[in-house]
Design a protein around this motif. Structure first.
Motif, mmCIF file in Angstrom:
data_model
loop_
_atom_site.group_PDB
_atom_site.id
_atom_site.type_symbol
_atom_site.label_atom_id
_atom_site.label_comp_id
_atom_site.label_asym_id
_atom_site.label_seq_id
_atom_site.Cartn_x
_atom_site.Cartn_y
_atom_site.Cartn_z
ATOM 1 N N LYS A 1 0.812 -1.211 0.000
ATOM 2 C CA LYS A 1 0.000 0.000 0.000
ATOM 3 C C LYS A 1 0.847 1.263 0.000
ATOM 4 N N HIS A 2 2.029 1.222 0.603
ATOM 5 C CA HIS A 2 2.883 2.409 0.613
ATOM 6 C C HIS A 2 3.345 2.763 -0.801
ATOM 7 N N ILE A 3 3.535 1.772 -1.654
ATOM 8 C CA ILE A 3 3.892 2.022 -3.054
ATOM 9 C C ILE A 3 2.713 2.663 -3.778
ATOM 10 N N LEU A 4 1.497 2.205 -3.511
ATOM 11 C CA LEU A 4 0.307 2.804 -4.121
ATOM 12 C C LEU A 4 0.165 4.268 -3.712
ATOM 13 N N ARG A 5 0.464 4.579 -2.440
ATOM 14 C CA ARG A 5 0.397 5.977 -1.984
ATOM 15 C C ARG A 5 1.409 6.847 -2.720
ATOM 16 N N ILE A 6 2.627 6.320 -2.911
ATOM 17 C CA ILE A 6 3.660 7.064 -3.633
ATOM 18 C C ILE A 6 3.213 7.308 -5.067
ATOM 19 N N TRP A 7 2.690 6.283 -5.722
ATOM 20 C CA TRP A 7 2.211 6.434 -7.102
ATOM 21 C C TRP A 7 1.127 7.497 -7.163
#
Length: 62
Positions: free
Chosen positions: A48-54
């Motif tokens: 989920k942290h990667i989705l937030r960055i994207w």
């Protein structure tokens, strides 16, 4: 989170209208972002942290 089966299509408007029918007004999303694949760990959990960055960077159609 869910994904479409092969040869299926859905539009942003269809998803939002589906949500309007089933959710309270403040929970209905204002927009929908489509990505081809969710980032996952080696165990298979969604990162989920990667989705937030994207989302912050405005990355689309990955």
């Amino acid at each position: 989170m869910s994904s479409l089966k092969e040869n299926e299509q859905v539009s942003e408007e269809e998803i939002i209208s589906f949500c309007k029918y089933r959710l309270t007004r403040f929970k209905v999303p204002e927009y929908v972002e489509f990505i081809t694949e969710l980032p996952r760990t080696s165990v298979g959990k969604i990162q989920k942290h990667i989705l937030r960055i994207w989302h912050e960077e405005g990355v689309k159609n990955i």
